[in-house]
Design a protein around this motif. Structure first.
Motif, mmCIF file in Angstrom:
data_model
loop_
_atom_site.group_PDB
_atom_site.id
_atom_site.type_symbol
_atom_site.label_atom_id
_atom_site.label_comp_id
_atom_site.label_asym_id
_atom_site.label_seq_id
_atom_site.Cartn_x
_atom_site.Cartn_y
_atom_site.Cartn_z
ATOM 1 N N ALA A 196 0.822 -1.207 0.000
ATOM 2 C CA ALA A 196 0.000 0.000 0.000
ATOM 3 C C ALA A 196 0.859 1.261 0.000
ATOM 4 O O ALA A 196 0.529 2.253 -0.667
ATOM 5 N N VAL A 197 1.973 1.241 0.739
ATOM 6 C CA VAL A 197 2.868 2.398 0.765
ATOM 7 C C VAL A 197 3.463 2.633 -0.618
ATOM 8 O O VAL A 197 3.584 3.785 -1.082
ATOM 9 N N ILE A 198 3.853 1.575 -1.304
ATOM 10 C CA ILE A 198 4.416 1.722 -2.645
ATOM 11 C C ILE A 198 3.384 2.316 -3.608
ATOM 12 O O ILE A 198 3.688 3.220 -4.404
ATOM 13 N N VAL A 199 2.141 1.827 -3.547
ATOM 14 C CA VAL A 199 1.088 2.364 -4.414
ATOM 15 C C VAL A 199 0.846 3.841 -4.104
ATOM 16 O O VAL A 199 0.724 4.674 -5.019
ATOM 17 N N ALA A 200 0.762 4.194 -2.830
ATOM 18 C CA ALA A 200 0.550 5.593 -2.453
ATOM 19 C C ALA A 200 1.705 6.468 -2.924
ATOM 20 O O ALA A 200 1.489 7.599 -3.395
ATOM 21 N N TRP A 201 2.931 5.962 -2.816
ATOM 22 C CA TRP A 201 4.091 6.742 -3.268
ATOM 23 C C TRP A 201 4.041 6.968 -4.776
ATOM 24 O O TRP A 201 4.356 8.056 -5.254
ATOM 25 N N LEU A 202 3.627 5.971 -5.525
ATOM 26 C CA LEU A 202 3.506 6.136 -6.981
ATOM 27 C C LEU A 202 2.446 7.177 -7.327
ATOM 28 O O LEU A 202 2.608 7.941 -8.292
ATOM 29 N N LEU A 203 1.367 7.230 -6.546
ATOM 30 C CA LEU A 203 0.313 8.203 -6.825
ATOM 31 C C LEU A 203 0.787 9.640 -6.568
ATOM 32 O O LEU A 203 0.287 10.575 -7.212
ATOM 33 N N THR A 204 1.734 9.835 -5.636
ATOM 34 C CA THR A 204 2.216 11.192 -5.371
ATOM 35 C C THR A 204 2.970 11.785 -6.548
ATOM 36 O O THR A 204 3.155 13.007 -6.616
ATOM 37 N N TRP A 205 3.389 10.935 -7.486
ATOM 38 C CA TRP A 205 4.094 11.450 -8.663
ATOM 39 C C TRP A 205 3.163 12.199 -9.601
ATOM 40 O O TRP A 205 3.601 12.770 -10.610
ATOM 41 N N ALA A 206 1.863 12.198 -9.278
ATOM 42 C CA ALA A 206 0.941 13.039 -10.049
ATOM 43 C C ALA A 206 1.281 14.519 -9.895
ATOM 44 O O ALA A 206 0.994 15.326 -10.797
ATOM 45 N N LEU A 207 1.890 14.891 -8.764
ATOM 46 C CA LEU A 207 2.231 16.298 -8.534
ATOM 47 C C LEU A 207 3.288 16.810 -9.517
ATOM 48 O O LEU A 207 3.056 17.826 -10.187
ATOM 49 N N PRO A 208 4.463 16.173 -9.650
ATOM 50 C CA PRO A 208 5.418 16.687 -10.641
ATOM 51 C C PRO A 208 4.906 16.588 -12.080
ATOM 52 O O PRO A 208 5.268 17.415 -12.919
ATOM 53 N N ILE A 209 4.049 15.588 -12.359
ATOM 54 C CA ILE A 209 3.482 15.499 -13.709
ATOM 55 C C ILE A 209 2.584 16.695 -13.980
ATOM 56 O O ILE A 209 2.663 17.338 -15.038
ATOM 57 N N ALA A 210 1.700 17.011 -13.013
ATOM 58 C CA ALA A 210 0.838 18.178 -13.178
ATOM 59 C C ALA A 210 1.652 19.466 -13.243
ATOM 60 O O ALA A 210 1.332 20.385 -14.001
ATOM 61 N N SER A 211 2.727 19.530 -12.462
ATOM 62 C CA SER A 211 3.589 20.706 -12.497
ATOM 63 C C SER A 211 4.263 20.850 -13.856
ATOM 64 O O SER A 211 4.439 21.965 -14.357
ATOM 65 N N ARG A 212 4.632 19.736 -14.449
ATOM 66 C CA ARG A 212 5.252 19.773 -15.778
ATOM 67 C C ARG A 212 4.287 20.357 -16.811
ATOM 68 O O ARG A 212 4.689 21.137 -17.686
ATOM 69 N N VAL A 213 3.012 19.993 -16.713
ATOM 70 C CA VAL A 213 2.025 20.451 -17.683
ATOM 71 C C VAL A 213 1.696 21.923 -17.484
ATOM 72 O O VAL A 213 1.593 22.693 -18.454
ATOM 73 N N VAL A 214 1.557 22.358 -16.214
ATOM 74 C CA VAL A 214 1.076 23.703 -15.926
ATOM 75 C C VAL A 214 2.216 24.692 -15.726
ATOM 76 O O VAL A 214 2.196 25.800 -16.282
ATOM 77 N N GLY A 260 5.723 24.205 -16.100
ATOM 78 C CA GLY A 260 6.929 24.147 -16.904
ATOM 79 C C GLY A 260 7.986 23.231 -16.313
ATOM 80 O O GLY A 260 7.850 22.720 -15.204
ATOM 81 N N GLY A 261 9.047 23.030 -17.076
ATOM 82 C CA GLY A 261 10.080 22.064 -16.705
ATOM 83 C C GLY A 261 10.864 22.420 -15.467
ATOM 84 O O GLY A 261 11.188 21.561 -14.653
ATOM 85 N N ARG A 262 11.193 23.717 -15.269
ATOM 86 C CA ARG A 262 12.028 24.099 -14.126
ATOM 87 C C ARG A 262 11.299 23.846 -12.807
ATOM 88 O O ARG A 262 11.857 23.257 -11.880
ATOM 89 N N LYS A 263 10.055 24.280 -12.710
ATOM 90 C CA LYS A 263 9.304 24.070 -11.480
ATOM 91 C C LYS A 263 9.015 22.583 -11.261
ATOM 92 O O LYS A 263 9.041 22.091 -10.122
ATOM 93 N N ALA A 264 8.779 21.855 -12.357
ATOM 94 C CA ALA A 264 8.547 20.413 -12.233
ATOM 95 C C ALA A 264 9.796 19.710 -11.714
ATOM 96 O O ALA A 264 9.706 18.787 -10.905
ATOM 97 N N ALA A 265 10.970 20.134 -12.192
ATOM 98 C CA ALA A 265 12.213 19.541 -11.693
ATOM 99 C C ALA A 265 12.390 19.813 -10.209
ATOM 100 O O ALA A 265 12.824 18.938 -9.447
ATOM 101 N N ASP A 266 12.028 21.032 -9.768
ATOM 102 C CA ASP A 266 12.122 21.359 -8.349
ATOM 103 C C ASP A 266 11.183 20.472 -7.516
ATOM 104 O O ASP A 266 11.576 19.959 -6.462
ATOM 105 N N ARG A 267 9.971 20.280 -7.974
ATOM 106 C CA ARG A 267 9.027 19.430 -7.245
ATOM 107 C C ARG A 267 9.465 17.969 -7.266
ATOM 108 O O ARG A 267 9.257 17.235 -6.287
#
Length: 356
Positions: A52-70, A72-79
């Protein structure tokens, strides 16, 4: 006339997206959602906690993906880097948390007045306590501190204040580096060989354990004190010299008080490093079921040695002895924690007022 301060309203979601910014609540919402999904998978889906921890950790990667879309690359890299660092921190806490949970759950029920105030003299099976081992740990560690701290502190003062990079200071630094990597069993063998010269084969003394632990503490104290003394600004020394203050008095009245908080912290770390040593004390301090307050007479038991023998040779029935071992381990952890709290308090009260 009364002036009313109005809070600037936060930009709405549409305005934030137009400015290429994610909503401020989105990171917390994603983390909370991932945690809820992990809990649901554990309770309803039948997954293990690790899965369950592994699945939850994978779901948190939605944040840098959304940051990449909205954003840009620099802020996504920071996140992304922030997420990786936070994940590494959480991963490091897993073994620590599991150890503490296990020790507290197994050793906590053993902590009572009898366990802390009775020894194992004439005790077979249930009953008894760790009083003799607790006394031995405190006495041997205190003696090792008394031996090692003056040697380590004076060595560090010579290296920083008087050595000035000469040949002797370079050799001392090299030997300190070598001593830092010495296995603890070698320190025990050294102490045993030293005392065999004076007392003969089979000698077991508490002072021998203190000497073995001091051998392990000295390089740690030297390194900690040396680094703290180097952090003292040279301007303080030069100001004292300009007033005609002798060098030794400058060290005592200016340098050491300025570095005292770091020195105390380093000494505490050295104590925490050796207080749990078992191998050297098995060789030179030995094991006894009775309380011994005399470092220079007979064997003396410490908490690590008591824990080792309680689990390794539990006797029949084994449950009571193993439980006492867990209780001794918990007491040892509590002692180390108290030492760290004392070091923090001393560091706070002795540090310059501007750094508190």
């Amino acid at each position: 006339m009364t002036t009313t301060l109005q809070r600037t309203p936060e930009p709405d979601l549409q305005q934030q997206l137009q400015d290429h910014q994610l909503p401020t609540y989105l990171p917390k919402a994603i983390i909370a959602g991932a945690a809820l999904v992990g809990i649901a998978l554990t309770v309803v889906g039948g997954l293990s906690i690790a899965q369950a921890v592994i699945v939850a950790w994978l779901l948190t990667w939605a944040l840098p993906i959304a940051s990449r879309v909205v954003e840009g690359g620099r802020k996504a890299a920071d996140r992304t880097v922030t997420l990786l660092v936070s994940s590494a921190f959480g991963l490091a806490l897993i073994p620590l948390g599991s150890i503490l949970t296990l020790v507290v759950s197994r050793g906590g029920p053993q902590l009572n007045a009898e366990f802390l105030t009775y020894s194992m003299r004439n005790v077979v099976g249930e009953g008894g306590g760790i009083y003799h081992a607790l006394v031995g740990t405190l006495i041997i560690t205190a003696a090792a501190t008394v031996i090692s701290v003056p040697i380590g502190l004076f060595t560090a003062i010579y290296l920083v204040e008087y050595g000035d990079g000469n040949r002797l200071s370079r050799w001392i630094t090299f030997l300190v580096d070598v001593m830092t990597g010495i296995p603890s069993i070698v320190a025990g063998l050294f102490a045993y060989a030293l005392f065999v010269i004076f007392f003969g084969e089979g000698i077991r003394l508490g002072i021998g354990g203190a000497v073995a632990l001091a051998v392990l503490m000295v390089p740690i104290v030297v390194r900690a004190c040396e680094e703290m003394l180097k952090l003292v600004p040279n301007e303080l020394r030069e100001a004292a010299f300009a007033l005609g203050v002798p060098k030794w008095r400058t060290v005592v009245k200016v340098v050491l008080p300025t570095a005292i908080s770091g020195i105390v912290t380093g000494v505490t770390l050295a104590i925490a490093r050796v207080i749990g040593e078992t191998a050297p004390l098995l060789i030179i301090a030995g094991l006894t079921d009775s309380v011994n307050f005399n470092l220079f007479s007979e064997r003396m038991t410490t908490l690590p040695v008591f824990t080792y023998f309680s689990v390794k040779f539990p006797g029949v029935p084994p449950e009571a002895s193993i439980d006492r071992g867990w209780g001794a381990a918990l007491v040892l952890i509590i002692i180390v924690m108290v030492l760290n709290l004392i070091a923090r308090a001393v560091s706070y009260f002795f540090s310059p007022k501007g750094e508190r």
